[in-house]
Design a protein around this motif. Structure first.
Motif: not given
Ligand SMILES: Nc1nc2c(ncn2[C@@H]2O[C@H](COP(=O)(O)OP(=O)(O)O)[C@@H](O)[C@H]2O)c(=O)[nH]1
Ligand SMILES: [Mg+2]
Length: 236
Positions: A86-91
């Motif tokens: 799972q990872m956020d898209a916002d860098l």
């Protein structure tokens, strides 16, 4: 990799380009909630640019993190894979940390990318107020729930595929950010081995956070509910 997106058009291209360069067989599922800024269309373009690497789930509107992740998990687990990330898209989450997180999955079932384990760090530009709020929220949740790791709210995490498959995900109720805490708590109560690797959490590069004060108050109250909901799961 499951990446939920809502208005992340300015970030997605750079993130995907970086993920493609990670020296592992990475496949990405973007779950977009019909972002008004065109993130969904951009994801389709990236999918055409990197054939077989990127799938896109389009949903009709902003339906929240819970169902976004659950639909992403379902698609991921229908394929032959070893791990789900799972990872956020916002860098905010550095793709380079993936390698150490996946390595650590050799000895645990879940690995949390942690800002609060030695070596982990929050963006230096954050105000004392923002840092304290994040640290306090974490302390609050992990103390009440008695979870033996430092960062229970991180959105960067890796699961062995069979461990994720073995979770009773249909029981997970929270829809906002507590969803992330609830999943860690459920894994802990199921007796899963949890691990942490330090990450540097950068502030989002573009766009706005979807976190609000109302969401945080709701989160604080819901933590107590989790204790009750999972009381039947006896710790081994
Ligand atoms: N699909 C979907 N993604 C969401 C939703 N809410 C937040 N996100 C995404 O979840 C990730 C984390 O959100 P963000 O606003 O950065 O949270 P923060 O880092 O806690 O401020 C980002 O990739 C968002 O675009 C939602 O309702 N639906
Ligand atoms: Mg963010």
């Amino acid at each position: 990799m499951i990446i939920p997106t809502y208005n992340e058009a300015e970030n997605l291209q750079e993130l995907v380009s970086a993920l493609i360069l990670v020296p592992m067989d990475v496949k990405v599922i973007v779950v977009d909630d019909n972002s008004p800024d065109g993130t969904g269309e951009l994801a389709e373009k990236l999918s055409a640019k990197y054939p077989g690497k990127i799938s896109v789930i389009h949903r009709p509107g902003k339906l929240g993190l819970r169902s976004a992740y659950l639909s992403g998990f379902k698609l991921a687990l229908s394929k032959e894979i070893d791990a789900v990330v799972q990872m956020d898209a916002d860098l905010s989450h550095d793709p380079a940390c993936l390698v150490s997180m996946i390595k650590k999955l050799d000895t645990c079932q879940v690995v949390l990318g942690s800002r609060y384990t030695p070596g982990g760090k929050l963006d230096a530009s954050w105000s004392i107020w923002r840092k304290s709020l994040s640290a306090w929220g974490n302390f609050y949740a992990r103390t009440i729930l008695d979870i033996p790791i430092r960062d229970v709210t991180t959105g960067y995490r890796a699961w062995r595929a069979e461990a994720l498959q073995g979770l009773p995900l249909e029981r997970v109720q929270s829809n906002g950010y507590v969803f992330l805490v609830e999943m860690v708590y459920l894994a802990h109560r199921m007796g899963y081995q949890l691990g942490e690797v330090p990450i540097y959490f950068a502030d989002r590069r573009f766009g706005r956070s979807k976190m609000s004060f109302r969401i945080q108050v709701e989160a604080a109250l819901r933590i107590w509910q989790l204790l009750w909901i999972y009381r039947d799961l006896i710790l081994k």
